[in-house]
Design a protein around this motif. Structure first.
Motif, PDB file in Angstrom:
ATOM      1  N   THR A  17       0.858  -1.198   0.000  1.00  0.00           N
ATOM      2  CA  THR A  17       0.000   0.000   0.000  1.00  0.00           C
ATOM      3  C   THR A  17       0.890   1.243   0.000  1.00  0.00           C
ATOM      4  O   THR A  17       2.087   1.159   0.278  1.00  0.00           O
ATOM      5  CB  THR A  17      -0.915   0.004   1.237  1.00  0.00           C
ATOM      6  OG1 THR A  17      -0.082  -0.014   2.408  1.00  0.00           O
ATOM      7  CG2 THR A  17      -1.841  -1.210   1.240  1.00  0.00           C
ATOM      8  N   SER A  18       0.292   2.387  -0.286  1.00  0.00           N
ATOM      9  CA  SER A  18       1.095   3.605  -0.480  1.00  0.00           C
ATOM     10  C   SER A  18       1.749   4.150   0.782  1.00  0.00           C
ATOM     11  O   SER A  18       2.581   5.046   0.710  1.00  0.00           O
ATOM     12  CB  SER A  18       0.232   4.693  -1.105  1.00  0.00           C
ATOM     13  OG  SER A  18      -0.189   4.288  -2.372  1.00  0.00           O
ATOM     14  N   GLY A  19       1.349   3.658   1.943  1.00  0.00           N
ATOM     15  CA  GLY A  19       1.964   4.159   3.172  1.00  0.00           C
ATOM     16  C   GLY A  19       1.506   5.556   3.534  1.00  0.00           C
ATOM     17  O   GLY A  19       2.222   6.307   4.180  1.00  0.00           O
ATOM     18  N   THR A  20       0.281   5.906   3.134  1.00  0.00           N
ATOM     19  CA  THR A  20      -0.240   7.246   3.428  1.00  0.00           C
ATOM     20  C   THR A  20      -0.585   7.367   4.909  1.00  0.00           C
ATOM     21  O   THR A  20      -0.432   8.426   5.505  1.00  0.00           O
ATOM     22  CB  THR A  20      -1.506   7.527   2.578  1.00  0.00           C
ATOM     23  OG1 THR A  20      -1.219   7.170   1.231  1.00  0.00           O
ATOM     24  CG2 THR A  20      -1.910   8.974   2.630  1.00  0.00           C
ATOM     25  N   THR A  21      -1.050   6.287   5.497  1.00  0.00           N
ATOM     26  CA  THR A  21      -1.492   6.365   6.892  1.00  0.00           C
ATOM     27  C   THR A  21      -0.544   5.664   7.861  1.00  0.00           C
ATOM     28  O   THR A  21      -0.801   5.630   9.057  1.00  0.00           O
ATOM     29  CB  THR A  21      -2.887   5.718   7.047  1.00  0.00           C
ATOM     30  OG1 THR A  21      -2.802   4.359   6.583  1.00  0.00           O
ATOM     31  CG2 THR A  21      -3.929   6.448   6.233  1.00  0.00           C
ATOM     32  N   HIS A  60       2.259   0.679  -8.719  1.00  0.00           N
ATOM     33  CA  HIS A  60       1.025   0.918  -7.972  1.00  0.00           C
ATOM     34  C   HIS A  60      -0.141   0.297  -8.727  1.00  0.00           C
ATOM     35  O   HIS A  60      -0.100   0.167  -9.946  1.00  0.00           O
ATOM     36  CB  HIS A  60       0.830   2.434  -7.825  1.00  0.00           C
ATOM     37  CG  HIS A  60      -0.329   2.821  -6.969  1.00  0.00           C
ATOM     38  ND1 HIS A  60      -1.568   3.084  -7.487  1.00  0.00           N
ATOM     39  CD2 HIS A  60      -0.437   2.968  -5.632  1.00  0.00           C
ATOM     40  CE1 HIS A  60      -2.392   3.396  -6.493  1.00  0.00           C
ATOM     41  NE2 HIS A  60      -1.729   3.327  -5.356  1.00  0.00           N
ATOM     42  N   ARG A  73     -13.333   7.253 -10.187  1.00  0.00           N
ATOM     43  CA  ARG A  73     -13.588   5.941  -9.588  1.00  0.00           C
ATOM     44  C   ARG A  73     -12.784   5.806  -8.307  1.00  0.00           C
ATOM     45  O   ARG A  73     -11.893   6.605  -8.036  1.00  0.00           O
ATOM     46  CB  ARG A  73     -13.273   4.829 -10.609  1.00  0.00           C
ATOM     47  CG  ARG A  73     -11.870   4.274 -10.552  1.00  0.00           C
ATOM     48  CD  ARG A  73     -10.805   5.271 -10.920  1.00  0.00           C
ATOM     49  NE  ARG A  73      -9.460   4.783 -10.821  1.00  0.00           N
ATOM     50  CZ  ARG A  73      -8.759   4.578  -9.702  1.00  0.00           C
ATOM     51  NH1 ARG A  73      -9.272   4.802  -8.546  1.00  0.00           N
ATOM     52  NH2 ARG A  73      -7.526   4.139  -9.749  1.00  0.00           N
ATOM     53  N   THR A 131      -5.288  -0.561  -3.017  1.00  0.00           N
ATOM     54  CA  THR A 131      -4.396  -1.684  -3.266  1.00  0.00           C
ATOM     55  C   THR A 131      -5.071  -3.014  -2.901  1.00  0.00           C
ATOM     56  O   THR A 131      -4.976  -3.990  -3.644  1.00  0.00           O
ATOM     57  CB  THR A 131      -3.106  -1.502  -2.441  1.00  0.00           C
ATOM     58  OG1 THR A 131      -2.594  -0.201  -2.710  1.00  0.00           O
ATOM     59  CG2 THR A 131      -2.073  -2.543  -2.779  1.00  0.00           C
ATOM     60  N   ASP A 137     -11.839   3.912   4.880  1.00  0.00           N
ATOM     61  CA  ASP A 137     -12.333   5.167   4.316  1.00  0.00           C
ATOM     62  C   ASP A 137     -13.732   5.408   4.861  1.00  0.00           C
ATOM     63  O   ASP A 137     -14.529   4.475   4.976  1.00  0.00           O
ATOM     64  CB  ASP A 137     -12.393   5.098   2.780  1.00  0.00           C
ATOM     65  CG  ASP A 137     -11.013   5.098   2.172  1.00  0.00           C
ATOM     66  OD1 ASP A 137     -10.188   5.929   2.577  1.00  0.00           O
ATOM     67  OD2 ASP A 137     -10.749   4.251   1.290  1.00  0.00           O
ATOM     68  N   ARG A 193     -10.494   9.630   5.475  1.00  0.00           N
ATOM     69  CA  ARG A 193     -10.101   8.358   6.083  1.00  0.00           C
ATOM     70  C   ARG A 193     -10.458   8.355   7.558  1.00  0.00           C
ATOM     71  O   ARG A 193     -10.391   9.395   8.214  1.00  0.00           O
ATOM     72  CB  ARG A 193      -8.597   8.166   5.936  1.00  0.00           C
ATOM     73  CG  ARG A 193      -8.166   8.030   4.495  1.00  0.00           C
ATOM     74  CD  ARG A 193      -6.670   7.987   4.478  1.00  0.00           C
ATOM     75  NE  ARG A 193      -6.167   8.064   3.125  1.00  0.00           N
ATOM     76  CZ  ARG A 193      -5.633   7.024   2.468  1.00  0.00           C
ATOM     77  NH1 ARG A 193      -5.549   5.847   3.053  1.00  0.00           N
ATOM     78  NH2 ARG A 193      -5.181   7.174   1.255  1.00  0.00           N
ATOM     79  N   LYS A 234      -1.430  11.860  -3.430  1.00  0.00           N
ATOM     80  CA  LYS A 234      -2.244  11.841  -2.213  1.00  0.00           C
ATOM     81  C   LYS A 234      -1.705  12.852  -1.210  1.00  0.00           C
ATOM     82  O   LYS A 234      -0.495  12.888  -0.967  1.00  0.00           O
ATOM     83  CB  LYS A 234      -2.178  10.458  -1.559  1.00  0.00           C
ATOM     84  CG  LYS A 234      -2.782   9.349  -2.376  1.00  0.00           C
ATOM     85  CD  LYS A 234      -2.349   8.020  -1.771  1.00  0.00           C
ATOM     86  CE  LYS A 234      -2.606   6.870  -2.678  1.00  0.00           C
ATOM     87  NZ  LYS A 234      -3.962   6.381  -2.634  1.00  0.00           N
TER      88      LYS A 234
HETATM   89  P1  ATP Z   1      -1.862   3.083   3.254  1.00  0.00           P
HETATM   90  O1  ATP Z   1      -2.967   2.087   3.223  1.00  0.00           O
HETATM   91  O2  ATP Z   1      -0.525   2.431   3.275  1.00  0.00           O
HETATM   92  O3  ATP Z   1      -2.011   4.136   4.307  1.00  0.00           O
HETATM   93  P2  ATP Z   1      -3.064   4.229   0.872  1.00  0.00           P
HETATM   94  O4  ATP Z   1      -4.360   3.835   1.482  1.00  0.00           O
HETATM   95  O5  ATP Z   1      -2.935   5.636   0.385  1.00  0.00           O
HETATM   96  O6  ATP Z   1      -1.857   3.911   1.857  1.00  0.00           O
HETATM   97  P3  ATP Z   1      -3.510   2.967  -1.669  1.00  0.00           P
HETATM   98  O7  ATP Z   1      -4.021   1.598  -1.610  1.00  0.00           O
HETATM   99  O8  ATP Z   1      -2.577   3.351  -2.747  1.00  0.00           O
HETATM  100  O9  ATP Z   1      -2.739   3.262  -0.330  1.00  0.00           O
HETATM  101  O10 ATP Z   1      -4.691   4.006  -1.751  1.00  0.00           O
HETATM  102  C1  ATP Z   1      -6.030   3.689  -1.490  1.00  0.00           C
HETATM  103  C2  ATP Z   1      -6.728   4.892  -0.904  1.00  0.00           C
HETATM  104  O11 ATP Z   1      -6.725   5.979  -1.833  1.00  0.00           O
HETATM  105  C3  ATP Z   1      -8.171   4.645  -0.604  1.00  0.00           C
HETATM  106  O12 ATP Z   1      -8.347   3.946   0.616  1.00  0.00           O
HETATM  107  C4  ATP Z   1      -8.725   6.067  -0.570  1.00  0.00           C
HETATM  108  O13 ATP Z   1      -8.481   6.677   0.691  1.00  0.00           O
HETATM  109  C5  ATP Z   1      -7.882   6.774  -1.616  1.00  0.00           C
HETATM  110  N1  ATP Z   1      -8.616   6.928  -2.890  1.00  0.00           N
HETATM  111  C6  ATP Z   1      -8.526   6.190  -4.017  1.00  0.00           C
HETATM  112  N2  ATP Z   1      -9.344   6.658  -4.970  1.00  0.00           N
HETATM  113  C7  ATP Z   1      -9.981   7.717  -4.433  1.00  0.00           C
HETATM  114  C8  ATP Z   1     -10.961   8.646  -4.892  1.00  0.00           C
HETATM  115  N3  ATP Z   1     -11.435   8.589  -6.124  1.00  0.00           N
HETATM  116  N4  ATP Z   1     -11.382   9.600  -4.033  1.00  0.00           N
HETATM  117  C9  ATP Z   1     -10.905   9.675  -2.770  1.00  0.00           C
HETATM  118  N5  ATP Z   1      -9.990   8.852  -2.284  1.00  0.00           N
HETATM  119  C10 ATP Z   1      -9.530   7.888  -3.096  1.00  0.00           C
END
Ligand code: ATP
Ligand code: MG
Length: 502
Positions: free
Chosen positions: A163-167, A207, A299, A303, A382, A397, A488
């Protein structure tokens, strides 16, 4: 016996002379050439004694060879594990150690530093450079151009995608052949992809968006891609006339809109623009339509789930929403603590179930158990709601939720209002420590070019529109919001930067 993912996405194109990839230097790679390279790479990999189910990590620039490595892993029954090129060697130790990769393929420039780590972990290291050369390619070049595809089942793992490591720390999502294939089929139909499509591909391939959504959809229909090594405004504008469709993150679209060359004429022939990975501002959606007559199709996915919802192809593409659950995807909104399903319109956690949902986090049984219910629903983390017309809205989130004096505050509600204020380009609202309330909202604004937002006037408007507990304690202006490579907004970075109590 068979290997459904290989057979359906790659094998069927084996002897086609049709162009699969158009490269920026003017060369093209046909399906047949791509699959010959794939077979050679598969031979090179198994020469290292790899067995089906072993992991192959890749941290390279975006090249046709890197994409062929994905195909080679599928053909040889290996688990493909692409990694963000931005990670430094220290960070890679976590991924290599956590995944138990047998081979790591990296850029030659990184090899010396990474070799120390690879030796420590007993991982074979090979190189693949931005120009398509490297020790892996040297090994592959003498190999036969056909490879006997390894049998695999739909339930076998095809990839670990971190996963992107956002959280927090990235988690390795285990994805099966069925997860990937079923989603590709669904998207092809929902977004009407065909053999005629030429996709402008400027997303990274480490990704899910660029690797699975974009590439698998094109492979499933036997279309073509204009394969750019990265997003470059000039190249996009130059190549758009040759494309039929483009998939992007919101920042692609805001950057295009900032360029005068991006006009109705340039985009008139296009069939589809999609957006995801981060929220597309309603304002961007409107500006895009004003400029091009196209409505971006937004959309939502992640991940762990591939794509879960999408705005419709034919029906109304509603700005600020992520559309409807895709066919085969069940979606419900639940109360975070109890997991009880909430009534339509209420805000809660988005949960999804379907063939698109992953098998769990690699070597994180507790995390898997906490987020993947026994009945198959995945707790996405989310927060969102479903409106009266069944459109799904994402409000942020769960981890970004602000709890102030016992009240829940969804940052998105405040951000939407702030975004509309004169002189404001965009905003982020985060929770910061507060002596009385525990936490309180802080409004961080980015000004429109050449503008100075009137913070007092904005605060007055906010007070007229929102309940008192939602009023930001303070508003401040920054030059830009911190974003990762997928565009992000990194709220954890903002929380660290503004950790002083207000
Ligand atoms: P991590 O889980 O490691 O913290 P991440 O959740 O950013 O990182 P990804 O799987 O790349 O990792 O991203 C998925 C997230 O991106 C979703 O859970 C959501 O929060 C966000 N996302 C994706 N598409 C959209 C969208 N169209 N609008 C809003 N948020 C979105
Ligand atoms: Mg996530």
């Amino acid at each position: 016996m068979a290997n459904p993912l290989y057979d359906r996405l790659f094998g069927i194109h084996a002897s086609k002379t049709k162009s699969f990839l158009y490269l920026t230097d003017g060369t093209t790679i046909s399906y047949a050439q791509f699959l010959e390279m794939t077979a050679q790479l598969a031979h090179a990999l198994v020469k290292h004694g790899l067995q089906p189910g072993d992991r192959v990590a890749m941290q390279t620039e975006k090249t046709p060879q890197a994409l062929a490595l994905y195909a080679a892993c599928v053909q040889a029954g290996l688990i493909f594990l692409p990694l963000n090129i931005a990670y430094i060697v220290e960070e890679l130790s976590y991924f290599l150690d956590n995944s138990g990769a047998s081979v790591v393929v990296c850029d030659g420039a990184q090899a010396e530093k990474l070799q120390v780590l690879a030796d420590e972990l007993g991982v074979v290291l090979r190189t693949l450079n931005a120009d398509g050369t490297g020790t892996l390619m040297d090994e592959a070049s003498g190999q036969p151009t056909a490879f006997e595809t390894v049998d695999r089942d739909l339930q076998d793992l095809a990839a670990f995608l971190y996963t992107s490591g956002t959280t927090g720390r990235s988690k390795g999502a285990m994805l099966t052949q069925d997860n990937l294939l079923s989603n590709a089929d669904t998207l092809v139909e929902y977004w009407r992809f065909s053999e005629e499509d030429v996709l402008l591909h400027a997303l990274p391939i480490f990704h899910t968006h660029g690797l699975f959504v974009a590439t698998n959809v094109i492979l499933a229909v036997g279309g073509s891609m204009i394969f750019l090594s990265k997003f470059n405004l000039d190249t996009i504008i130059e190549k758009l006339p040759d494309a039929t469709s483009m998939m992007g993150v919101p920042t692609f679209y805001t950057r295009l809109l900032a360029d005068e060359r991006f006009t109705k004429d340039l985009t008139g022939h296009m069939r589809l623009f999609t957006s995801g990975s981060a929220p597309l501002l309603a304002e961007t959606h409107r500006q895009f339509e004003d400029r091009t007559n196209h409505r971006i199709l937004e959309r939502y996915g992640m991940t762990e789930t591939n794509m879960s919802t999408s705005n419709p192809y034919d029906g109304e593409r509603r700005a600020g929403t992520v559309g409807f659950p895709l066919p085969g995807v069940e979606l419900k909104i639940t109360e975070p603590e109890s997991g009880t399903e909430l009534e339509q319109g209420a805000i809660g956690v988005i949960e999804v179930r379907g063939r698109n949902v992953f098998k769990g986090y690699w070597q994180m049984p507790e995390k898997t158990a906490a987020e993947l219910r026994e009945d198959g629903f995945f707790i996405t983390g989310d927060m969102g709601k479903v409106d009266e017309d069944s459109y799904v809205h994402i409000v942020g989130r769960n981890k970004d939720l602000i709890i102030s004096g016992g009240y829940n505050i969804y940052p998105k509600e405040i951000e939407l209002l702030l975004d509309e204020q004169p002189g404001v380009l965009e905003s982020a609202v985060i929770g910061v420590p507060h002596a009385d309330f525990g936490e309180a909202p802080l409004g961080i604004l980015v000004a429109e070019k050449g503008q100075t937002p009137d913070l007092d006037a904005i605060m007055t408007t906010v007070k007229d529109h929102l309940a008192r507990f939602k009023h930001p304690q303070k508003l401040l202006v920054v030059n830009e919001l911190p974003r990762n490579t997928m565009g992000k907004v990194q709220k954890n970075v903002l929380r660290e930067r503004f950790s002083e109590p207000v």
